[in-house]
Write a protein that holds these residues in place. Structure first.
Motif, PDB file in Angstrom:
ATOM      1  N   PHE A 106       0.939  -1.226   0.214  1.00  0.00           N
ATOM      2  CA  PHE A 106      -0.004  -0.071  -0.189  1.00  0.00           C
ATOM      3  C   PHE A 106       0.831   1.222   0.095  1.00  0.00           C
ATOM      4  CE2 PHE A 106      -2.676  -3.365   1.776  1.00  0.00           C
ATOM      5  CZ  PHE A 106      -3.742  -3.313   1.267  1.00  0.00           C
ATOM      6  N   ASN A 107       0.550   2.178  -0.789  1.00  0.00           N
ATOM      7  CA  ASN A 107       1.410   3.358  -1.238  1.00  0.00           C
ATOM      8  C   ASN A 107       2.720   3.134  -0.994  1.00  0.00           C
ATOM      9  OD1 ASN A 107      -0.921   4.977  -1.052  1.00  0.00           O
ATOM     10  ND2 ASN A 107      -0.920   5.585   0.980  1.00  0.00           N
ATOM     11  N   VAL A 108       3.242   2.286  -2.001  1.00  0.00           N
ATOM     12  CA  VAL A 108       4.638   1.821  -1.941  1.00  0.00           C
ATOM     13  C   VAL A 108       5.380   3.118  -2.326  1.00  0.00           C
ATOM     14  CG1 VAL A 108       6.266   0.369  -3.240  1.00  0.00           C
ATOM     15  CG2 VAL A 108       4.146  -0.497  -2.272  1.00  0.00           C
ATOM     16  N   GLU A 109       4.883   3.782  -3.369  1.00  0.00           N
ATOM     17  CA  GLU A 109       5.472   4.927  -3.908  1.00  0.00           C
ATOM     18  C   GLU A 109       5.776   6.003  -3.006  1.00  0.00           C
ATOM     19  OE1 GLU A 109       1.336   5.769  -4.299  1.00  0.00           O
ATOM     20  OE2 GLU A 109       2.546   4.020  -4.892  1.00  0.00           O
ATOM     21  N   ARG A 110       5.182   5.995  -1.646  1.00  0.00           N
ATOM     22  CA  ARG A 110       5.194   7.098  -0.685  1.00  0.00           C
ATOM     23  C   ARG A 110       5.714   6.122   0.439  1.00  0.00           C
ATOM     24  NH1 ARG A 110       1.317  11.368  -0.054  1.00  0.00           N
ATOM     25  NH2 ARG A 110       3.142  12.294   0.850  1.00  0.00           N
ATOM     26  N   ILE A 111       6.381   5.305   0.653  1.00  0.00           N
ATOM     27  CA  ILE A 111       6.931   4.203   1.627  1.00  0.00           C
ATOM     28  C   ILE A 111       7.582   5.316   2.810  1.00  0.00           C
ATOM     29  CG2 ILE A 111       8.979   3.698   0.875  1.00  0.00           C
ATOM     30  CD1 ILE A 111       8.082   1.004   1.431  1.00  0.00           C
ATOM     31  N   CYS A 112       6.979   4.883   4.089  1.00  0.00           N
ATOM     32  CA  CYS A 112       7.555   5.408   5.178  1.00  0.00           C
ATOM     33  C   CYS A 112       8.933   4.463   5.638  1.00  0.00           C
ATOM     34  CB  CYS A 112       6.688   5.505   6.288  1.00  0.00           C
ATOM     35  SG  CYS A 112       7.486   5.698   7.861  1.00  0.00           S
ATOM     36  N   VAL A 113      10.041   5.096   5.786  1.00  0.00           N
ATOM     37  CA  VAL A 113      11.338   4.314   6.145  1.00  0.00           C
ATOM     38  C   VAL A 113      11.415   3.377   5.129  1.00  0.00           C
ATOM     39  CG1 VAL A 113      12.583   3.081   7.794  1.00  0.00           C
ATOM     40  CG2 VAL A 113      10.775   4.277   8.439  1.00  0.00           C
ATOM     41  N   MET A 114      12.552   3.875   3.728  1.00  0.00           N
ATOM     42  CA  MET A 114      12.481   3.213   2.709  1.00  0.00           C
ATOM     43  C   MET A 114      12.711   1.662   2.895  1.00  0.00           C
ATOM     44  SD  MET A 114      12.457   2.822  -0.539  1.00  0.00           S
ATOM     45  CE  MET A 114      12.202   4.273  -1.105  1.00  0.00           C
ATOM     46  N   GLN A 115      13.705   1.349   3.546  1.00  0.00           N
ATOM     47  CA  GLN A 115      14.040  -0.031   3.891  1.00  0.00           C
ATOM     48  C   GLN A 115      13.051  -1.007   4.531  1.00  0.00           C
ATOM     49  OE1 GLN A 115      15.556   2.593   4.977  1.00  0.00           O
ATOM     50  NE2 GLN A 115      16.751   2.082   6.848  1.00  0.00           N
ATOM     51  N   SER A 116      12.195  -0.200   5.050  1.00  0.00           N
ATOM     52  CA  SER A 116      11.094  -1.215   5.706  1.00  0.00           C
ATOM     53  C   SER A 116      10.154  -2.164   4.906  1.00  0.00           C
ATOM     54  CB  SER A 116       9.992  -0.155   6.540  1.00  0.00           C
ATOM     55  OG  SER A 116       9.433   0.457   5.831  1.00  0.00           O
ATOM     56  N   TRP A 117      10.182  -2.014   3.670  1.00  0.00           N
ATOM     57  CA  TRP A 117       9.594  -2.920   2.797  1.00  0.00           C
ATOM     58  C   TRP A 117       9.914  -4.363   3.147  1.00  0.00           C
ATOM     59  CZ3 TRP A 117      11.939  -6.221  -0.225  1.00  0.00           C
ATOM     60  CH2 TRP A 117      13.181  -5.979  -0.654  1.00  0.00           C
ATOM     61  N   TYR A 118      11.297  -4.365   3.312  1.00  0.00           N
ATOM     62  CA  TYR A 118      11.796  -6.010   3.587  1.00  0.00           C
ATOM     63  C   TYR A 118      11.403  -6.390   5.026  1.00  0.00           C
ATOM     64  CZ  TYR A 118      14.667  -9.841   3.986  1.00  0.00           C
ATOM     65  OH  TYR A 118      15.189 -11.361   4.069  1.00  0.00           O
TER      66      TYR A 118
ATOM     67  N   ALA B  17       8.331  -5.904   6.180  1.00  0.00           N
ATOM     68  CA  ALA B  17       7.021  -6.305   5.847  1.00  0.00           C
ATOM     69  C   ALA B  17       7.087  -7.455   5.211  1.00  0.00           C
ATOM     70  CB  ALA B  17       6.172  -5.300   5.100  1.00  0.00           C
ATOM     71  N   ALA B  18       7.461  -7.511   4.050  1.00  0.00           N
ATOM     72  CA  ALA B  18       7.764  -8.898   3.180  1.00  0.00           C
ATOM     73  C   ALA B  18       8.097 -10.187   4.063  1.00  0.00           C
ATOM     74  CB  ALA B  18       8.539  -8.792   2.195  1.00  0.00           C
ATOM     75  N   ASP B  19       9.249  -9.817   5.076  1.00  0.00           N
ATOM     76  CA  ASP B  19       9.717 -11.049   5.805  1.00  0.00           C
ATOM     77  C   ASP B  19       8.641 -11.209   7.003  1.00  0.00           C
ATOM     78  OD1 ASP B  19      11.777 -12.738   6.376  1.00  0.00           O
ATOM     79  OD2 ASP B  19      12.470 -11.624   8.123  1.00  0.00           O
ATOM     80  N   MET B  20       7.886 -10.483   7.367  1.00  0.00           N
ATOM     81  CA  MET B  20       6.939 -10.724   8.558  1.00  0.00           C
ATOM     82  C   MET B  20       5.851 -11.295   7.623  1.00  0.00           C
ATOM     83  SD  MET B  20       5.831 -10.654  11.544  1.00  0.00           S
ATOM     84  CE  MET B  20       6.218  -9.403  12.574  1.00  0.00           C
ATOM     85  N   GLN B  21       5.349 -10.987   6.571  1.00  0.00           N
ATOM     86  CA  GLN B  21       4.257 -11.731   5.881  1.00  0.00           C
ATOM     87  C   GLN B  21       4.731 -13.353   5.690  1.00  0.00           C
ATOM     88  OE1 GLN B  21       3.853  -9.381   2.651  1.00  0.00           O
ATOM     89  NE2 GLN B  21       3.166  -7.687   3.630  1.00  0.00           N
ATOM     90  N   LEU B  22       6.163 -13.468   5.085  1.00  0.00           N
ATOM     91  CA  LEU B  22       6.407 -14.837   4.895  1.00  0.00           C
ATOM     92  C   LEU B  22       6.600 -15.526   6.130  1.00  0.00           C
ATOM     93  CD1 LEU B  22       9.231 -13.847   2.224  1.00  0.00           C
ATOM     94  CD2 LEU B  22       6.772 -15.308   1.890  1.00  0.00           C
ATOM     95  N   PHE B  23       6.843 -14.930   7.314  1.00  0.00           N
ATOM     96  CA  PHE B  23       7.099 -15.590   8.307  1.00  0.00           C
ATOM     97  C   PHE B  23       5.729 -16.222   8.717  1.00  0.00           C
ATOM     98  CE2 PHE B  23       6.452 -15.056  13.189  1.00  0.00           C
ATOM     99  CZ  PHE B  23       7.304 -16.219  13.603  1.00  0.00           C
ATOM    100  N   LEU B  24       4.683 -15.388   8.937  1.00  0.00           N
ATOM    101  CA  LEU B  24       3.308 -15.784   9.184  1.00  0.00           C
ATOM    102  C   LEU B  24       2.714 -16.900   8.385  1.00  0.00           C
ATOM    103  CD1 LEU B  24       2.014 -12.188   9.969  1.00  0.00           C
ATOM    104  CD2 LEU B  24       2.573 -14.206  11.596  1.00  0.00           C
ATOM    105  N   LEU B  25       3.311 -16.976   6.817  1.00  0.00           N
ATOM    106  CA  LEU B  25       3.015 -17.954   5.975  1.00  0.00           C
ATOM    107  C   LEU B  25       3.551 -19.256   6.123  1.00  0.00           C
ATOM    108  CD1 LEU B  25       2.079 -15.691   2.757  1.00  0.00           C
ATOM    109  CD2 LEU B  25       0.492 -16.907   4.176  1.00  0.00           C
ATOM    110  N   ALA B  26       4.875 -19.355   6.846  1.00  0.00           N
ATOM    111  CA  ALA B  26       5.497 -20.441   6.876  1.00  0.00           C
ATOM    112  C   ALA B  26       5.029 -21.489   7.579  1.00  0.00           C
ATOM    113  CB  ALA B  26       6.816 -19.989   7.787  1.00  0.00           C
ATOM    114  N   PRO B  27       3.925 -21.507   8.771  1.00  0.00           N
ATOM    115  CA  PRO B  27       3.530 -22.664   9.209  1.00  0.00           C
ATOM    116  C   PRO B  27       2.669 -23.278   8.075  1.00  0.00           C
ATOM    117  CG  PRO B  27       3.272 -20.906  10.660  1.00  0.00           C
ATOM    118  CD  PRO B  27       3.990 -20.224   9.382  1.00  0.00           C
TER     119      PRO B  27
END
Length: 181
Positions: free
Chosen positions: A52-64, A66-76
């Motif tokens: 969401f609003n990737v072109e106006r991201i808060c803390v540029m490196q934070s996308w990673y 988010a991706a890591d948390m989403q994958l962690f939640l999907l791992a089970p």
């Protein structure tokens, strides 16, 4: 836990960052970062800022994060079937791994992006490539899945004694001799 420090950093970006430095471009760049954090902080707190609003991201490196948390939640969803029903779990994991290649391939093909990240491209093309290919979690699932599979395999063989072939044993003996000398 990373989340409390991450949340404090978002708060810092949104409120105090503008006041802790100076320079010719300081206000221009930090004002944009600060404004992005004030407007989009909720996406960061929910770990969905890479969609969401990737072109106006808060803390540029934070996308990673988010991706890591989403994958962690999907791992089970992958690990539980591997543990509970090994044969079905292996088939499911192989299927998911094969399917995980489709989204980045389709995005690159239909949007006619280069197959790799090119810094020599125009700035608008780099931003577009980042938004649609590099940052989304669904384009990163295959690498994460390979790591999950490797960790599962290593866990399964952890307590097994592995028989080495005669050639491997000779190679190990020769290695020890060379290291000793």
């Amino acid at each position: 836990m990373l989340s409390p420090a991450y949340f404090i950093m978002i708060g810092f970006y949104a409120t105090l960052l503008m006041y802790v430095g100076s320079g010719p471009a300081w206000n221009e760049t930090t004002r944009i970062n600060s404004l992005n954090c004030r407007e989009n902080w909720i996406f960061n707190l929910l770990y969905v800022n890479n969609y969401f609003n990737v072109e106006r991201i808060c803390v540029m490196q934070s996308w990673y994060l988010a991706a890591d948390m989403q994958l962690f939640l999907l791992a089970p969803l992958v690990l539980y079937p591997l543990w509970r029903w090994p044969t079905a779990g292996k088939l499911l994991t192989a299927g998911v791994l094969i399917l995980s290649v489709v989204p980045p391939m389709a995005t690159i093909f239909f949007k006619q992006y280069p197959g790799i990240y090119l810094l020599s491209s125009r700035e608008d093309k780099i931003a577009e490539y980042m938004q649609y290919v590099y940052i989304p979690t669904h384009n990163r699932i295959s690498a994460y899945l390979i790591g999950l599979i490797l960790s599962f395999v290593l866990d399964q063989i952890r307590h097994r004694e592995i028989a080495l072939s005669r050639v491997s044993k000779l190679h190990q003996v020769n290695q020890v001799r060379y290291e000793f000398l």
